[in-house]
Design a protein around this motif. Structure first.
Motif, PDB file in Angstrom:
ATOM      1  N   LEU A 178       0.827  -1.195   0.000  1.00 34.60           N
ATOM      2  CA  LEU A 178       0.000   0.000   0.000  1.00 34.60           C
ATOM      3  C   LEU A 178       0.866   1.251   0.000  1.00 34.60           C
ATOM      4  CD1 LEU A 178      -3.052   0.127   0.010  1.00 34.60           C
ATOM      5  CD2 LEU A 178      -3.000   0.425   2.478  1.00 34.60           C
ATOM      6  N   SER A 179       1.923   1.223   0.791  1.00 33.75           N
ATOM      7  CA  SER A 179       2.791   2.406   0.853  1.00 33.75           C
ATOM      8  C   SER A 179       3.444   2.648  -0.497  1.00 33.75           C
ATOM      9  CB  SER A 179       3.837   2.233   1.953  1.00 33.75           C
ATOM     10  OG  SER A 179       4.886   1.369   1.521  1.00 33.75           O
ATOM     11  N   CYS A 180       3.773   1.582  -1.214  1.00 35.68           N
ATOM     12  CA  CYS A 180       4.380   1.743  -2.536  1.00 35.68           C
ATOM     13  C   CYS A 180       3.396   2.390  -3.503  1.00 35.68           C
ATOM     14  CB  CYS A 180       4.815   0.387  -3.096  1.00 35.68           C
ATOM     15  SG  CYS A 180       6.285  -0.286  -2.312  1.00 35.68           S
ATOM     16  N   LEU A 181       2.174   1.869  -3.533  1.00 32.62           N
ATOM     17  CA  LEU A 181       1.197   2.413  -4.475  1.00 32.62           C
ATOM     18  C   LEU A 181       0.925   3.884  -4.167  1.00 32.62           C
ATOM     19  CD1 LEU A 181      -1.156  -0.699  -4.729  1.00 32.62           C
ATOM     20  CD2 LEU A 181       0.409   0.171  -6.487  1.00 32.62           C
ATOM     21  N   ASN A 182       0.900   4.212  -2.891  1.00 29.17           N
ATOM     22  CA  ASN A 182       0.708   5.613  -2.534  1.00 29.17           C
ATOM     23  C   ASN A 182       1.908   6.469  -2.918  1.00 29.17           C
ATOM     24  OD1 ASN A 182      -1.894   5.921  -1.495  1.00 29.17           O
ATOM     25  ND2 ASN A 182      -1.292   4.924   0.430  1.00 29.17           N
ATOM     26  N   LEU A 216       4.099   6.003  -5.137  1.00 30.17           N
ATOM     27  CA  LEU A 216       4.293   6.160  -6.579  1.00 30.17           C
ATOM     28  C   LEU A 216       3.616   7.436  -7.086  1.00 30.17           C
ATOM     29  CD1 LEU A 216       3.934   2.482  -7.829  1.00 30.17           C
ATOM     30  CD2 LEU A 216       5.883   3.995  -8.288  1.00 30.17           C
ATOM     31  N   LYS A 217       2.565   7.878  -6.403  1.00 26.55           N
ATOM     32  CA  LYS A 217       1.896   9.118  -6.829  1.00 26.55           C
ATOM     33  C   LYS A 217       2.862  10.296  -6.808  1.00 26.55           C
ATOM     34  CE  LYS A 217      -2.552   7.542  -5.007  1.00 26.55           C
ATOM     35  NZ  LYS A 217      -3.724   7.890  -4.165  1.00 26.55           N
ATOM     36  N   ARG A 218       3.769  10.278  -5.814  1.00 27.36           N
ATOM     37  CA  ARG A 218       4.761  11.369  -5.768  1.00 27.36           C
ATOM     38  C   ARG A 218       5.685  11.297  -6.968  1.00 27.36           C
ATOM     39  NH1 ARG A 218       7.682  10.919  -0.078  1.00 27.36           N
ATOM     40  NH2 ARG A 218       8.975  12.559  -1.026  1.00 27.36           N
ATOM     41  N   VAL A 219       6.007  10.080  -7.371  1.00 28.96           N
ATOM     42  CA  VAL A 219       6.916   9.931  -8.507  1.00 28.96           C
ATOM     43  C   VAL A 219       6.215  10.320  -9.804  1.00 28.96           C
ATOM     44  CG1 VAL A 219       8.358   8.289  -9.775  1.00 28.96           C
ATOM     45  CG2 VAL A 219       8.170   8.121  -7.288  1.00 28.96           C
ATOM     46  N   PHE A 220       4.945   9.950  -9.920  1.00 25.95           N
ATOM     47  CA  PHE A 220       4.183  10.319 -11.120  1.00 25.95           C
ATOM     48  C   PHE A 220       3.693  11.773 -11.043  1.00 25.95           C
ATOM     49  CE2 PHE A 220       3.888   5.717 -11.822  1.00 25.95           C
ATOM     50  CZ  PHE A 220       3.905   5.630 -13.203  1.00 25.95           C
ATOM     51  N   GLN A 221       3.865  12.387  -9.881  1.00 23.07           N
ATOM     52  CA  GLN A 221       3.428  13.774  -9.688  1.00 23.07           C
ATOM     53  C   GLN A 221       1.940  13.931  -9.985  1.00 23.07           C
ATOM     54  OE1 GLN A 221       6.282  16.861 -10.843  1.00 23.07           O
ATOM     55  NE2 GLN A 221       7.694  15.288 -11.541  1.00 23.07           N
ATOM     56  N   THR A 222       1.152  13.087  -9.334  1.00 29.92           N
ATOM     57  CA  THR A 222      -0.290  13.130  -9.560  1.00 29.92           C
ATOM     58  C   THR A 222      -1.026  12.840  -8.271  1.00 29.92           C
ATOM     59  OG1 THR A 222      -2.119  12.265 -10.885  1.00 29.92           O
ATOM     60  CG2 THR A 222      -0.488  10.655 -10.146  1.00 29.92           C
ATOM     61  N   GLY A 239      -3.924  11.349  -8.818  1.00 29.21           N
ATOM     62  CA  GLY A 239      -4.735  10.240  -9.337  1.00 29.21           C
ATOM     63  C   GLY A 239      -4.270   8.905  -8.781  1.00 29.21           C
ATOM     64  N   ASP A 240      -4.951   7.865  -9.192  1.00 24.34           N
ATOM     65  CA  ASP A 240      -4.559   6.534  -8.741  1.00 24.34           C
ATOM     66  C   ASP A 240      -3.389   6.001  -9.565  1.00 24.34           C
ATOM     67  OD1 ASP A 240      -6.316   5.984  -6.639  1.00 24.34           O
ATOM     68  OD2 ASP A 240      -7.944   5.524  -8.040  1.00 24.34           O
ATOM     69  N   VAL A 241      -2.554   5.223  -8.914  1.00 25.48           N
ATOM     70  CA  VAL A 241      -1.520   4.479  -9.631  1.00 25.48           C
ATOM     71  C   VAL A 241      -1.796   2.986  -9.448  1.00 25.48           C
ATOM     72  CG1 VAL A 241       0.941   3.981  -9.875  1.00 25.48           C
ATOM     73  CG2 VAL A 241       0.192   6.292  -9.312  1.00 25.48           C
ATOM     74  N   PHE A 242      -1.848   2.267 -10.525  1.00 26.64           N
ATOM     75  CA  PHE A 242      -2.085   0.826 -10.487  1.00 26.64           C
ATOM     76  C   PHE A 242      -0.835   0.092 -10.960  1.00 26.64           C
ATOM     77  CE2 PHE A 242      -6.177   2.899 -11.435  1.00 26.64           C
ATOM     78  CZ  PHE A 242      -6.917   2.486 -10.332  1.00 26.64           C
ATOM     79  N   ALA A 243      -0.618  -1.089 -10.387  1.00 24.83           N
ATOM     80  CA  ALA A 243       0.570  -1.897 -10.733  1.00 24.83           C
ATOM     81  C   ALA A 243       0.124  -3.207 -11.368  1.00 24.83           C
ATOM     82  CB  ALA A 243       1.392  -2.179  -9.486  1.00 24.83           C
ATOM     83  N   PHE A 244       0.839  -3.635 -12.354  1.00 26.41           N
ATOM     84  CA  PHE A 244       0.506  -4.872 -13.056  1.00 26.41           C
ATOM     85  C   PHE A 244       1.741  -5.759 -13.170  1.00 26.41           C
ATOM     86  CE2 PHE A 244      -3.705  -3.739 -14.616  1.00 26.41           C
ATOM     87  CZ  PHE A 244      -3.712  -2.386 -14.357  1.00 26.41           C
ATOM     88  N   SER A 245       1.538  -7.040 -12.920  1.00 28.44           N
ATOM     89  CA  SER A 245       2.610  -7.998 -13.198  1.00 28.44           C
ATOM     90  C   SER A 245       2.717  -8.141 -14.709  1.00 28.44           C
ATOM     91  CB  SER A 245       2.267  -9.373 -12.583  1.00 28.44           C
ATOM     92  OG  SER A 245       2.751  -9.478 -11.277  1.00 28.44           O
ATOM     93  N   SER A 246       3.631  -7.451 -15.293  1.00 29.21           N
ATOM     94  CA  SER A 246       3.862  -7.522 -16.743  1.00 29.21           C
ATOM     95  C   SER A 246       5.088  -6.681 -17.045  1.00 29.21           C
ATOM     96  CB  SER A 246       2.666  -6.966 -17.523  1.00 29.21           C
ATOM     97  OG  SER A 246       2.728  -5.554 -17.610  1.00 29.21           O
TER      98      SER A 246
END
Lengths: 398, 398, 398, 398
Positions: free
Chosen positions: D44-48, D50-56, D58-65
């Motif tokens: 959860l902390s990673c997904l949150n 990541l918003k700082r890295v994307f500068q948004t 909005g939601d950030v979603f992660a996919f195994s791919s």
């Protein structure tokens, strides 16, 4: 015979003990500049924090060597050829320490042991009292003799020594007990405690430690014996290579930093309690097995059975063939009988980075082996361990 | 000032050297039963294969200790208090070895050095010839003195000794040269060679090695000096704990097995050639920088500049502030001046697990630092190194 | 309540499963040039060797995705919106696959399940026979449904399908059985088998695999459905990025190479036998515990109890609070009830890199927890597992 | 030809990029219970974060791919078969994205490129203005096209789009720029940004990320297109398996947690500045080499040369044979020409976990190779890079 084993091997030796993943990861690091602040600060913090583990305000010194090196550190710094030391005979490791002392031209007197009962503090005191000329410079005692799985009472020894008024130093080998079983060095008035990395500190073999009280340090300062690598007088100074007299073992120190963190996170009191609880499970199992008479505890008095290692006598079975069976068919390594007990005992190490399913799995594997090998009445041991732990948890939660 | 550095630090120390990933991975393993065949066989294969690296048919013994421990192994086994040894003064490490010898109550004579020229084999021979009473038991010589970056000619020394007919042993410190620079121990007639794990063997510090020829072994067998941890006589036997006198360093041996595999895969001749090629790049750079007079080689004769480490004199600049700049701003660690050369030189280690872009990156970082710090005419060094390597590759391919 | 846990956690989930140290070490490697021969050859060898594991001469394709991605690979390549598939309802995972198929605009028919008995192959055949228009393109069947711990007989299903003469493909989800339980894909005439990395292949989650027979490949070639990432037609070619449609997961392939080596070293037949033996220990324990009536097997028929996972019903106890107790007090993780079985079962995973003391330790921990939590008559389970293994070893040795 | 290479390989690909030791160590962990709080909180902390890295916000979603999966996430969630998208042709990766879109039955229009000049925002705007029927649902733009080493100005594109009043979404591929080059997603009004793990996030390939603004999320909610694995609508929920739609990649998340920590410790602004500084060194070297005419920048305008990758045209030399030479003789991997540029360019990746000596070593290795292979006037490049960095450091310190 199955050749390829899968899954993780259970290493229930009295040492080396299991290395936590956090420690192995901390050691998985490239070569570093050992003069840079990052390492210097880390090494210094380790040497300081070790004092908490040794429970002393004295200095702790670290040596690139194994545990036998720790013995030689104590002998080389405190004694000169011709000096006399008194070593209570607790078994193989006391005998080896004595052999080392003789090799270094010290004179050794020992008090006898049956190897099934702990050191008789009064007998040690009597020996000192007979030493009218004060030739005995120190008593060298092993707190936990891993060859017998026996805990020797350092407090009782200290009190007996004090009662004699003899000035001998008390030097304790805590290699198989440090960070597992309480040993308040300053509180008990122990002059020197030695230890090594591969037991309660949960590291690979390769570092030896010595904690030195003021009286022992003064003895060392005056000691004219030739020495250099082991000389703790040269282990002080401002630069990291001085603390290790040469290139510091940066990976080991990285691992030590984490192992100390883990000990403090858990709390030393909780570490001791965990060892007591898991040892209780081992003793419950061995006790049950012993009811049928096929095996027995090497250490007779219950209070002297160590929380770190248990030696099991097997008068009518070959413990080594049982060990090999466990190793080859059940992915579990137990310790062999050593020295005078070679071929007579099987030893279960239960110290370091250990928890309930680990020790239960090892005990169950041993029960499988005994059944498969026809050791009679080898039943109910694991069930007894399960019962012990369930009761202990219920007690702890209430 | 930038605090957080990213990317891999370039460790261009003369030791510890870069540890290959394969070695680190091999060391990332859980505690093992050191009495089980898997470990016993591995340890034995290492001790045997080390003979190929030492180029000897003598025994090689391993000790849990750092490189200074290797010095003490040699001294403790070969000499008794009062014995005399001759140590050519090659700089800091010869001086330290001499200091150790004196601490062990040996008598030390040294031949002088300017620290800018190699050992004068004739002067050593003259010293031996003056020793009519044959009190000098051995010549202790450093093949590569890392404090000066100088290679001393062991062949010339051997021949000079032979010419005297003096029976002194020849004991060589190859700590900074083993598995980097050719040293045919048996071929040259060297009696003892010592080394350690953290240089050409590409491991962490923590293992010391000694290769022992028949004559030296015989001396040791007769030597009455008290000793135990270092005593190689007790390092023989059928069980692995005997080879290490205590708990074996299983992770280090796991790493050693891989480092030996890597040396043999590459081929020792190719390993030597690689060190020569990369050292050539360093010397090309330093040579170019020195043309402007701002710096110079510590070692004056070209033939005595070591393939493993280069010391640069900086008469008008503070090498330490340059080192700190490289460390703090350019992620590159160089070695400091040691002992008599403290504050006078900067040392570039170029040994072990090293390749072209690694050394080029380090040289370029140093050139960046010199330019940023205003060292005059600090130009063209990397370009010269590039030119050297391009020529060397072209030559090698033709 | 104890907060800090020590020792290794026992992960007895049906997945992810324990990762061998050799695999973790192989994955501990720097970024690589995926176009260089070293990686290309390794990846190719893995894709080829996977055919042995899938027991097919068809192609095996690898996808950067988790196991649910493997489901989508099958659906995306074989079907177009509006196509009908038949999915025997085996529990949560069959239901999820059906949900995915509907999300991809496929039409799904299911045969019913009690979740306590295996798929009725005859009922599946009857459903096909009712499909006069041949609208059903495939039967999608789960070999081991991990939510119930049930093994479904793919051979019986194949024979029942064959008897109908219906042309539907047989697509098997072997995610929880590949490299654990025998499934001769070509031998049984299965058209497609899917699997993933985090179960019998002993890797982290992140790779999905699909083995494709000739008939299924032909269907895919003709299938007009839009697709790209999952399209196996674009996964052929001469360069490694084509096999992974983008940057290859070099660390995962490094790990896969080792896990395949380990499977072949042990021998697939021995791998299956090991899973059977360890599952037997689990069933012996659960059987004993169930005698007192406090719990029971989710899967009723003995022959349908999977060798990879066992689900235990606890009608009068909360399996989740027992799980949390094991996790928080006993360092052992078990699986939760899923979907329709949420809150009703506790699942023991026993697949992958597992051996006797590991499973015995986990069973013993569960017995400790049941006793501590007052589950009545929770006794004798571990003893039964011990007895089972001892008998099994004796039988195996004779 | 030398077969065995020693030392660390320099991987100067545009991806995968170097993985920091801290990240590899964090990934070296056993299988975990992904439902336990320790993992849930970390994921959860990673997904949150990541918003700082994307500068948004909005939601950030992660996919195994891999990264190509990220393309498909965007296409599958936002569009239905028959929808039209506009893709400025920036080179190989834009072409591949367009090919994917067509494979998913989308209609694609592209604006032309010379591949030596950046996207003409006005031409894109004109294309939109011609779309009177508003059939174009989105503009899909690549911020850094790694096949050309070109940075395309997303701010200019946004402004041009805004000027048209066309409602098309702006979807940006930041795979080769996220966490390397500033891209204020919310600040610029970008609707969707996609990225992957193996570039600026310094992880292995295997995770794809998508940051979704409110407008794009609304489009997705209404989008009837069949989809499941990629459907971000199902990636919300309270349990960790929902965030990954199946077994979470616990090791990758462990690594991601550390890579995010490292980015925040350094500070995103400092990360961007570091990339600019090191790219400046590359451009200084290539600029110097190009003076003699033997090679030239693929990207003509200086402002469009990316801080993450540089493509070098070699009209009269075979860049691939030079690459192989670097790989086989100099332990340095560079990127090949791709798609239309195959055989025409050599690409230097300079993103991720990189510092001064790493890039200097790689540039020097390339200079060695060019000299050895007879590329005329291949001199002075490294010297220019050295000069650039020295100036940059002096400027930064003043």
């Amino acid at each position: 015979v199955e050749r390829v084993r899968r899954g993780r091997e259970f290493v229930q030796l009295p040492g080396p003990t299991n290395i936590p993943d956090r420690v192995l990861n901390a050691m998985h690091e490239p070569a570093r500049d050992f003069a840079a602040p990052a390492f210097v600060d880390k090494a210094l913090s380790c040497l300081n924090d070790l004092k908490r583990v040794f429970q002393t305000t004295g200095d702790v010194f670290a040596f690139s060597s194994n545990g036998h090196g720790a013995w030689e550190v104590a002998l080389a710094n405190l004694f000169s050829p011709g000096d006399m030391v008194l070593i209570p005979d607790t078994g193989r490791f006391a005998l080896s320490w004595a052999e080392m002392a003789r090799s270094l031209d010290l004179e050794v007197v020992m008090t006898p042991t049956t190897m099934r009962h702990p050191v008789d503090a009064e007998a040690v005191a009597e020996q000192l009292e007979r030493d009218r000329e004060r030739r005995i410079k120190a008593v060298l005692a092993v707190q936990v003799e891993t060859s017998t799985g026996m805990l020797h009472d350092m407090g009782a020894l200290r009190r007996a020594l004090d009662a004699t008024g003899h000035p001998a130093l008390l030097v304790v080998d805590a290699i198989a007990s440090l960070a597992c079983i309480d040993l308040p060095m300053d509180g008990l008035g122990i002059d020197v405690v030695i230890a090594a990395s591969q037991k309660g500190l949960m590291l690979p073999a390769g570092l030896a430690f010595i904690a030195v009280g003021a009286k022992a340090d003064a003895v060392s300062q005056e000691n004219p014996a030739p020495r250099k690598y082991w000389d703790w007088r040269s282990r002080r100074g401002s630069e990291s290579y001085m603390w290790f007299y040469g290139t510091p073992p940066t990976q080991m120190i990285g691992g030590l930093r984490v192992s100390l963190d883990m000990l403090f996170e858990e709390g030393l009191e909780n570490v001791f309690a965990r060892h007591r609880r898991l040892a209780g499970a081992v003793r419950a199992a061995v006790g049950r097995w012993s009811e049928a008479g096929a095996l027995e505890f090497q250490t007779v008095p219950k209070a002297a059975r160590s929380d770190t290692v248990t030696a099991i006598r097997m008068p009518e079975h070959d413990p080594d063939s049982l060990r090999f069976f466990c190793r080859d068919h059940l992915s579990t390594a137990f310790g062999a009988g050593l020295g005078p007990l070679q071929g007579q005992v099987l030893r279960i190490g239960h110290l370091g980075d250990l928890n309930e399913p680990m020790i239960l799995g090892a005990l169950a594997a041993l029960e499988v082996a005994m059944r498969a090998r026809g050791v009679p009445s080898a039943e109910g041991g694991v069930a007894a361990a399960v019962e012990h732990l369930a009761r202990d948890i219920v007690r702890g939660s209430s």
